[in-house]
Design a protein around this motif. Structure first.
Motif, PDB file in Angstrom:
ATOM      1  N   TRP A 110       0.919  -1.244   0.113  1.00 12.40           N
ATOM      2  CA  TRP A 110      -0.001   0.044   0.041  1.00 12.40           C
ATOM      3  C   TRP A 110       0.850   1.247   0.159  1.00 12.40           C
ATOM      4  N   TRP A 111       0.316   2.399  -0.377  1.00 12.77           N
ATOM      5  CA  TRP A 111       0.849   3.673  -0.384  1.00 12.77           C
ATOM      6  C   TRP A 111       0.918   4.368   0.809  1.00 12.77           C
ATOM      7  N   HIS A 112       1.916   5.130   1.361  1.00 15.70           N
ATOM      8  CA  HIS A 112       2.080   5.654   2.538  1.00 15.70           C
ATOM      9  C   HIS A 112       2.851   7.032   2.922  1.00 15.70           C
ATOM     10  N   PRO A 113       1.801   7.960   2.838  1.00 15.34           N
ATOM     11  CA  PRO A 113       2.625   9.502   2.850  1.00 15.34           C
ATOM     12  C   PRO A 113       2.981   9.564   4.295  1.00 15.34           C
ATOM     13  N   MET A 114       4.348   9.471   4.492  1.00 15.16           N
ATOM     14  CA  MET A 114       4.884   9.518   5.947  1.00 15.16           C
ATOM     15  C   MET A 114       5.432  11.031   6.263  1.00 15.16           C
ATOM     16  N   HIS A 172       4.807   9.511  11.237  1.00 18.46           N
ATOM     17  CA  HIS A 172       3.766   8.727  11.098  1.00 18.46           C
ATOM     18  C   HIS A 172       2.970   8.521   9.690  1.00 18.46           C
ATOM     19  N   CYS A 173       2.290   7.595   9.304  1.00 19.53           N
ATOM     20  CA  CYS A 173       1.779   7.835   7.999  1.00 19.53           C
ATOM     21  C   CYS A 173       0.354   8.628   8.251  1.00 19.53           C
ATOM     22  N   HIS A 174       0.237   9.512   7.228  1.00 22.82           N
ATOM     23  CA  HIS A 174      -0.827  10.543   7.102  1.00 22.82           C
ATOM     24  C   HIS A 174      -2.100   9.904   6.531  1.00 22.82           C
ATOM     25  N   VAL A 175      -2.244   8.685   6.076  1.00 23.65           N
ATOM     26  CA  VAL A 175      -3.528   7.972   5.851  1.00 23.65           C
ATOM     27  C   VAL A 175      -3.978   7.744   7.298  1.00 23.65           C
ATOM     28  N   THR A 176      -5.048   8.544   7.582  1.00 17.27           N
ATOM     29  CA  THR A 176      -5.445   8.361   9.076  1.00 17.27           C
ATOM     30  C   THR A 176      -5.580   6.955   9.594  1.00 17.27           C
ATOM     31  N   ASP A 177      -6.428   6.284   8.930  1.00 18.48           N
ATOM     32  CA  ASP A 177      -6.491   4.775   9.188  1.00 18.48           C
ATOM     33  C   ASP A 177      -5.281   4.015   9.507  1.00 18.48           C
ATOM     34  N   HIS A 178      -4.267   4.397   8.941  1.00 20.07           N
ATOM     35  CA  HIS A 178      -3.108   3.661   9.223  1.00 20.07           C
ATOM     36  C   HIS A 178      -2.301   4.072  10.110  1.00 20.07           C
ATOM     37  N   GLN A 179      -2.310   5.471  10.485  1.00 19.70           N
ATOM     38  CA  GLN A 179      -1.612   5.990  11.693  1.00 19.70           C
ATOM     39  C   GLN A 179      -2.312   5.502  12.845  1.00 19.70           C
ATOM     40  N   GLY A 192      -1.678   1.643  13.795  1.00 16.14           N
ATOM     41  CA  GLY A 192      -0.239   1.419  14.159  1.00 16.14           C
ATOM     42  C   GLY A 192       1.098   1.876  13.545  1.00 16.14           C
ATOM     43  N   MET A 193       0.769   2.636  12.418  1.00 12.84           N
ATOM     44  CA  MET A 193       1.852   3.250  11.568  1.00 12.84           C
ATOM     45  C   MET A 193       2.267   4.484  11.969  1.00 12.84           C
ATOM     46  N   MET A 194       2.805   4.556  13.171  1.00  8.24           N
ATOM     47  CA  MET A 194       2.968   5.858  14.208  1.00  8.24           C
ATOM     48  C   MET A 194       4.369   5.534  14.955  1.00  8.24           C
TER      49      MET A 194
HETATM   50 CU    CU Z   1      -0.010   4.522   5.553  1.00  7.40          CU
END
Ligand code: CU
Ligand code: C2O
Length: 475
Positions: free
Chosen positions: A404-408, A457-464, A467-469
């Motif tokens: 998946w894509w992640h804007p970090m 953190h990832c700025h796809v808010t669901d990802h953040q 756990g992607m934080m």
């Molecule tokens: Cu992400």
């Protein structure tokens, strides 16, 4: 509300409201730009006349929230009042400011409780296009409309005919125009996040923007979506990129003729309106395969051209005072982005990444960074992923091991993008958010000059939130 007053008068006013403001300035004639920003519910029309209104959460009653403008290097004070039914904070995305002003609940400040207020005060060192949003219950608060632009103006005005701002938001509305429930859906969190069905520019589903032949427009675009990535193509025009995430870069045409912005990312474009009166050109977003749509039309006014030729003024923005990374002396840290659907962690997560603790109790982590999952919006006791000495140059080697894509996004700093997939990045642009395509890698470099605990953190808010934080500590 936008008031600019002498600090002395502000102090007097603050005293009258019963706020204990320490006297931090001399009696010098410092002008402080002060705004009051009330987070509160409101009803707005997103989809146009004849379509139903939408109940949203706003700053000052509008979506996007009140546009804040301040001159580079001049102090800004924003009194945030919480009239929501839950805790909130405001994060000044991309601004290099003191840690205590960064707006991360429990990490950098206590959440602002309903009925309470908090005063943010800082002096933005960099000119550019920034934005602000909550960092508490972010999925819901951002998804219900809490976001606004923060424009830091250059000390000298940039020679353009018009300065246009597009705050792009993405909404999931039902047939009655209501915001669809279901924030924090596990399935979505493990995939691309909550992508909506309605895209607005400056709070409205756009139709056209009127332009004049011959004019030079500075177009600031903010992707304030929860999860939607946009890829814009400007039919018949050749925009040049002036800045990413507020930070000037060498002006250059759009790569492949398209501008890609993940959530939280910004770009400043220069567009010379080379069409003829009466012409119409489409701006198309074609990021998602088979889901291309026309975002807006550039509609040329029928009047005579503003001028015969576009002006020759330099397209450069003045540089911001960013500390230059010393790559020879850099410390390198590898950060793997992990998890999501198709990873074995995703929906079937067993808790092993957290050593069996926390995962379920924390609402279920779907994503991780180097095997660690921090969930939610901010916590008081987050162990840092990386600890840096102040002044140290740091290179983060990011590897997206997911599908998946992640804007970090890194708080409190801008970084240079040094390489992508092992190849040097010629532009070496500054950013505060880097979009990581699936399975790709990148190196980013910055000087750890701002002490504190900073979210990464990832700025796809669901990802953040799933756990992607992580936290980067600068001692
Ligand atoms: Cu992400
Ligand atoms: Cu714009 Cu931690 O976020």
């Amino acid at each position: 509300m936008n008031v600019s007053r002498r600090s002395l008068m502000v102090g007097a006013g603050a005293a009258a409201w019963g706020l204990a403001l320490p006297l931090r300035r001399s009696f010098a004639e410092t002008e402080i730009k002060e705004y009051r920003l009330t987070a509160k519910p409101a009803v707005v029309n997103l989809t146009g006349d004849g379509h139903p209104d939408t109940a949203v959460w706003t700053y000052e009653g509008t979506v996007p929230g009140l546009e804040l403008r301040v001159r580079q290097g001049e102090p800004l004070r924003v009194v945030v009042e919480n009239k929501l039914g839950e805790d909130t904070t405001v994060h000044w995305h991309g601004v290099r400011l003191p840690n205590a002003m960064d707006g991360v609940p429990n990490l950098t400040q206590k959440p602002i409780r309903p009925g309470e207020s908090f005063t943010y005060e800082f002096t933005p060192p960099d000119a550019g296009t920034f934005w602000y949003h909550p960092h508490a219950d972010t999925l819901q608060q951002l998804g219900r409309g809490l976001a606004g632009a923060l424009i830091i103006e250059e000390r000298e005005p940039v020679p353009v005919d018009r300065d246009l701002l597009w705050v792009i938001e993405d909404w999931r509305l039902d047939d009655d125009g209501r915001i669809a429930p279901g924030f924090g859906n596990r399935m979505e969190a493990g995939m691309s996040g909550r992508i909506g069905n309605t895209v607005t520019i400056n709070g409205r589903v756009p139709d056209l923007v009127s332009v004049k032949a011959g004019e030079r427009v500075r177009l600031r675009i903010v992707n304030a979506a929860l999860a939607r990535i946009i890829r814009l193509r400007f039919e018949g025009h050749r925009p040049n990129v002036l800045a990413y995430d507020g930070q000037p870069c060498d002006p250059h045409p759009l790569e492949g003729g398209r501008l890609v912005l993940g959530p939280a990312m910004r770009a400043d474009l220069i567009i010379d309106m080379d069409g003829k009166p009466g012409e119409i050109y489409r701006v198309i977003d074609d990021f998602y395969q088979d889901l291309a749509y026309k975002l807006i039309d550039l509609a040329y006014a029928p009047e005579r051209p503003a001028r015969d030729h576009s002006p020759n003024a330099s397209r450069m923005l003045p540089a911001n005072p960013l500390p230059e990374p010393d790559l020879a002396a850099a410390e390198r840290y590898e950060i793997a982005l992990q998890g999501g659907m198709m990873s074995g962690m995703g929906m079937m997560s067993s808790g092993s990444m957290m050593g069996g603790t926390g995962m379920m109790g924390m609402g279920g982590a779907t994503w991780a960074m180097n095997g660690m999952s921090m969930t939610g919006d901010g916590q008081s006791d987050m162990p840092p992923l990386v600890t840096l000495k102040r002044g140290q140059t740091c290179v983060l080697v990011l590897r997206n091991e997911t599908a998946w894509w992640h804007p970090m996004h890194l708080h409190g700093h801008s970084f240079r993008v040094i390489s992508r997939n092992g190849k040097p990045n010629k532009l070496r642009e500054w950013r505060d958010t880097i979009l990581m395509p699936p399975r790709e890698s990148a190196e980013i470099a910055f000087v750890a000059d701002n002490p504190g605990d900073w979210m990464f953190h990832c700025h796809v808010t669901d990802h953040q939130e799933a756990g992607m934080m992580s936290v980067i500590r600068i001692a």
